[in-house]
Design a protein around this motif. Sequence first.
Motif, mmCIF file in Angstrom:
data_model
loop_
_atom_site.group_PDB
_atom_site.id
_atom_site.type_symbol
_atom_site.label_atom_id
_atom_site.label_comp_id
_atom_site.label_asym_id
_atom_site.label_seq_id
_atom_site.Cartn_x
_atom_site.Cartn_y
_atom_site.Cartn_z
ATOM 1 N N TYR A 92 0.853 -1.190 0.000
ATOM 2 C CA TYR A 92 0.000 0.000 0.000
ATOM 3 C C TYR A 92 0.886 1.236 0.000
ATOM 4 O O TYR A 92 1.832 1.328 0.774
ATOM 5 C CB TYR A 92 -0.883 0.007 1.245
ATOM 6 C CG TYR A 92 -1.723 1.256 1.399
ATOM 7 C CD1 TYR A 92 -2.995 1.326 0.844
ATOM 8 C CD2 TYR A 92 -1.246 2.356 2.086
ATOM 9 C CE1 TYR A 92 -3.773 2.467 0.982
ATOM 10 C CE2 TYR A 92 -2.016 3.504 2.222
ATOM 11 C CZ TYR A 92 -3.275 3.558 1.668
ATOM 12 O OH TYR A 92 -4.043 4.680 1.809
ATOM 13 N N VAL A 93 0.570 2.186 -0.873
ATOM 14 C CA VAL A 93 1.298 3.445 -0.951
ATOM 15 C C VAL A 93 0.272 4.565 -1.113
ATOM 16 O O VAL A 93 -0.609 4.487 -1.973
ATOM 17 C CB VAL A 93 2.269 3.468 -2.156
ATOM 18 C CG1 VAL A 93 2.978 4.805 -2.265
ATOM 19 C CG2 VAL A 93 3.273 2.337 -2.061
ATOM 20 N N TYR A 94 0.396 5.597 -0.271
ATOM 21 C CA TYR A 94 -0.516 6.731 -0.359
ATOM 22 C C TYR A 94 0.071 7.789 -1.288
ATOM 23 O O TYR A 94 1.230 8.171 -1.157
ATOM 24 C CB TYR A 94 -0.755 7.345 1.025
ATOM 25 C CG TYR A 94 -1.779 8.453 1.006
ATOM 26 C CD1 TYR A 94 -3.124 8.159 0.836
ATOM 27 C CD2 TYR A 94 -1.395 9.776 1.141
ATOM 28 C CE1 TYR A 94 -4.071 9.175 0.805
ATOM 29 C CE2 TYR A 94 -2.337 10.803 1.114
ATOM 30 C CZ TYR A 94 -3.680 10.492 0.946
ATOM 31 O OH TYR A 94 -4.614 11.488 0.915
ATOM 32 N N ASP A 95 -0.732 8.248 -2.223
ATOM 33 C CA ASP A 95 -0.343 9.299 -3.160
ATOM 34 C C ASP A 95 -1.019 10.587 -2.699
ATOM 35 O O ASP A 95 -2.225 10.762 -2.884
ATOM 36 C CB ASP A 95 -0.794 8.916 -4.568
ATOM 37 C CG ASP A 95 -0.410 9.927 -5.631
ATOM 38 O OD1 ASP A 95 -0.141 11.107 -5.291
ATOM 39 O OD2 ASP A 95 -0.395 9.541 -6.810
ATOM 40 N N ALA A 96 -0.247 11.480 -2.084
ATOM 41 C CA ALA A 96 -0.800 12.714 -1.521
ATOM 42 C C ALA A 96 -1.369 13.630 -2.601
ATOM 43 O O ALA A 96 -2.342 14.342 -2.354
ATOM 44 C CB ALA A 96 0.268 13.452 -0.709
ATOM 45 N N VAL A 97 -0.791 13.621 -3.797
ATOM 46 C CA VAL A 97 -1.279 14.468 -4.884
ATOM 47 C C VAL A 97 -2.659 13.988 -5.332
ATOM 48 O O VAL A 97 -3.591 14.778 -5.478
ATOM 49 C CB VAL A 97 -0.280 14.482 -6.064
ATOM 50 C CG1 VAL A 97 -0.855 15.230 -7.260
ATOM 51 C CG2 VAL A 97 1.048 15.094 -5.622
ATOM 52 N N ALA A 98 -2.796 12.687 -5.547
ATOM 53 C CA ALA A 98 -4.081 12.119 -5.982
ATOM 54 C C ALA A 98 -5.060 11.968 -4.815
ATOM 55 O O ALA A 98 -6.241 11.721 -5.022
ATOM 56 C CB ALA A 98 -3.859 10.766 -6.640
#
Length: 180
Positions: A92-98
């Motif tokens: 799991y990786v969080y994409d702060a931009v999206a």
Amino acid sequence: MSQLFPDAVIESDQAKGTIRIRAADASDVESLSIYFTGLSTTTRNKRFMGARADVAMVAAECVARAGHPDHFTLLAELRQEGQGTIIGETLYVYDAVARQGEFAISVADVFQRRGLGLQMMAAMEVRASGLGHGMIAAETARVNVEMRGLAKKAGFADTGLGDWQSVHLAKSLSRPSSSR
């Protein structure tokens, strides 16, 4: 750092062992590499959306940022006689931009279609929600009917953002209620 996801024992049978879902750490690189190598070619291609020969590097990348809250890997581990064997993983990786988390998941071939993938996705959602993340998404090959079915069971919907080869799936997460 507080533990947002405690180990979860999901199945226990004296003869077969205990299956638990836990967060990966740096000591899991070799075991995760062995796990990826042991997947069938079909399962490995579905997990990585194509052929990958560098599974040791992928395993290292999966746990490289284990202490970072917006990047984690959960492992499903079969414990038998004091020995643990990885039988599933979720990155799991969080994409702060999206403003959404993205994930990839795999389950060892012999443990597929037993509910383990759904339990791993639920554990991932609990942790992501606990981090305050409100949306999770994934992309899978249009021909990967197993992943599409698993995602549908877990409440994901096709967003229509895929192309002729891929399907983009997304799900809103309920945020944990604050107890102040």
